[in-house]
Structure formats: structure tokens, C-alpha cells
Design an enzyme around this catalytic site. Structure first.
Site, PDB file in Angstrom:
ATOM      1  CD  GLU A   1      -3.190  55.962 100.162  1.00  0.00           C
ATOM      2  OE1 GLU A   1      -4.255  56.355  99.667  1.00  0.00           O
ATOM      3  OE2 GLU A   1      -3.100  55.541 101.341  1.00  0.00           O
TER       4      GLU A   1
ATOM      5  CE  LYS B   1      -8.049  55.037  98.472  1.00  0.00           C
ATOM      6  NZ  LYS B   1      -7.417  55.802  99.575  1.00  0.00           N
TER       7      LYS B   1
ATOM      8  CB  CYS C   1      -5.535  53.249 101.508  1.00  0.00           C
ATOM      9  SG  CYS C   1      -5.622  53.922 103.191  1.00  0.00           S
TER      10      CYS C   1
END
Length: 305
Positions: free
Chosen positions: A47, A134, A168
Site C-alpha cells: 500500500e 480507496k 488494506c
């Protein structure tokens, strides 16, 4: 439909060249070269590998309005335009090596300086294949990253299989997972900053639930990697991310490679895509086991007047 064959994948656990986008991409290219040399067709990096993950383990004081403008400016200056020259470098490497790569970046919009996004890129010999921002930055990440629009929850067909995934803690979001599952992923990529035992348990669950091989790639961030002149205090002898790169298969959630802790390294696994087909015979989360007719029934009109 992607051929049901064996695909070699690489989970690349590496430390970025902190706050240096060009050097971080150059390091990613070297690591892709190493992964390709070991036969990998798909490589996954952590990430926001370019140029840094703003971890709450050291970035907590940025919550003040006056907090750490110098860090914000340097982070923005070293973020990635998509498309842009740094993406072109990654594509050129994938073309030369015949490999596909998933990599996390801090994404900016140069034509409108301001917000950054926590973005996952999928690149290959044919160019930039997919960009996902995200959906929901976690806690302190909201200080640094904007919120994704959610119009990019899809799977990409590649010679290395049907590739999908989330960033994540998006992997904890059942509806986000389900949206991607609808595309029928065979390999699930999960770049992350979470190095906990609970994260590995989540990845094993996602493998079983999705019927896909999961490539999980946390970060390894030792304090010694922060450069001199880093604009906020850090402890040089502290490890801010211990890693835990792993590959998990879909029939029983077995960890077939890794987890790797406490160092940089590449975890390699051979993924027989037929295993996903067998897993979905037993449990197909968007097929025979979905029961959308019960869980997402069409709205019924009220016939009363």
C-alpha cells in the site's frame, strides 16, 4: 475467460525510498525484474509504496490544523500522476519483463493541486489496466487522503488470470468485497499497512469467501529507512511496519507462502487456478450460494391506497 492454469505470483515486501517518488519507482522496477527472473507473472507491492504510507505510528500529530505542512508538501510533491511519467516507467518495465504488477501509490492530480488519494494501480505490458482509489481512508488516513468514488470496484482480465482486490481495511467491508466478487476474481491482491495476526486471519477468510488466491503484501518500514531531514520526528531504532507478506489458497485458506516478517523479501507461490473452480463448487459467494433473491429482494410496490 482466463485459462485454468498455474500462475506464479510474487508478494514483494519492500521499503520505499521514503518521500522520493522517482527512487521508489526505480526500486519497484528493480524488484519487478527480480520477481520476473524468478518466474512470476504477477507481482504485488505494498500500500502507498510510492513514496510512503503516512502511518499513525508516527504521523498521529498531523491531526492539528497547523501540523506538519512540510510533510504534506513533500508528500504531494512526490506523489503520482495517473496517467503520468512514473506510471509510464512501470508500464515500460512490465512490457520489458512480460509481467503484471499491482502497486500502491499516493495519487495526486497535478492539474488541480490539492487532495491525495490512496490508490491501487494494476499495470502490465498493455499499459495501465486499472486504477482503484480507496473507498474509505482509515482513521488518521483521512487527514492525508480523499475518499474514493467507488466506480472502480471491478476485476481485470489478464493473461495471469482475473485480478481483483482491495486496499488494506477495505477488505473488511463486506459490500465492497461483494462488489468485486461479482467480477469473478481468480487472484485477489491486498496491499496493506496492517501487520497484525488479525489481518492474516482476514486474508484467509477472504480467500475462502472469494474462491480466489490472495496475495497479501504489508509493508516493512524500519525507522532507519527514514532519511535525514525527514520533516517529523521518528525513532530510528523502531520498526514501524514488520511486514507479513503471504499467499493464501482458496479451498481451505491455507497459507502456501509466507508470512515473511522483519525484513524485505519476495514471497513466491504457484497458484493453480483450478483450485478456485473447485472452491466455488462448494461455496460460490455470488453464484449458487449468494441468495440475492432473499438478501437483496426487489422493492415491492405498496398496493394499498
Amino acid at each position: 475467460m482466463a485459462e485454468l492454469r498455474t500462475v506464479r505470483v510474487a508478494a514483494i515486501q519492500a521499503t520505499p525510498v521514503i518521500l522520493d517518488a522517482e527512487a521508489s519507482v526505480a526500486k519497484a522496477v528493480r524488484l519487478l525484474d527480480e520477481a520476473a527472473g524468478r518466474g512470476a507473472e504477477l507481482a504485488v507491492l505494498p500500500e502507498t509504496f510510492v513514496p510512503l504510507y503516512p502511518s499513525n505510528r508516527w504521523a498521529y500529530a498531523a491531526a492539528r490544523f497547523s501540523g506538519w505542512d512540510a510533510l504534506w508538501e513533500r508528500l504531494w510533491e512526490n506523489s503520482v500522476d495517473v496517467p503520468g511519467p512514473l506510471v509510464d516507467e512501470l508500464v515500460a518495465a512490465c512490457t520489458r519483463l512480460g509481467i503484471h504488477a499491482a502497486i500502491g501509490v499516493n495519487e495526486r492530480e497535478r492539474e488541480r493541486p490539492g487532495s491525495l488519494y490512496n490508490t491501487l494501480l494494476l499495470v502490465g505490458p498493455d499499459g495501465l489496466l486499472h486504477r482503484h482509489r480507496k473507498l474509505m481512508p482509515t482513521q488518521h488516513e483521512r487527514i492525508f487522503h480523499g475518499i474514493g468514488a467507488g466506480d472502480d470496484l471491478q476485476v481485470t482480465e489478464t493473461p495471469a488470470g482475473r485480478i481483483g482486490g482491495l486496499i488494506c481495511w477495505e477488505n473488511r467491508m463486506p459490500l465492497a468485497r461483494y462488489a468485486v466478487y461479482r467480477g469473478g476474481p481468480q487472484i485477489w491482491v491486498a496491499p496493506t499497512a496492517d501487520d497484525s495476526d488479525g489481518w492474516l486471519a482476514t486474508m484467509r477468510h477472504v480467500a475462502i469467501e472469494s474462491g480466489a488466491f490472495v496475495v497479501s503484501v504489508p509493508q516493512f518500514i524500519p525507522g532507519s529507512a527514514f532519511p535525514e531531514g525527514f520533516p517529523v520526528p521518528v525513532e530510528r531504532d523502531h520498526v514501524y511496519g514488520r511486514g507479513g507478506a503471504a499467499v493464501i489458497e482458496p479451498t481451505s485458506g491455507e497459507v502456501i507462502a509466507g508470512p515473511l516478517y522483519g525484513e524485505e523479501g519476495i514471497v513466491i507461490a504457484d497458484c493453480d487456478l483450478r483450485a478456485g473452480l473447485h472452491a466455488k463448487r462448494w461455496f460460490d459467494v455470488v453464484g449458487h450460494y449468494s441468495r440475492e433473491d432473499v438478501l437483496f429482494p426487489p422493492a415491492r410496490s405498496d398496493s394499498r391506497h
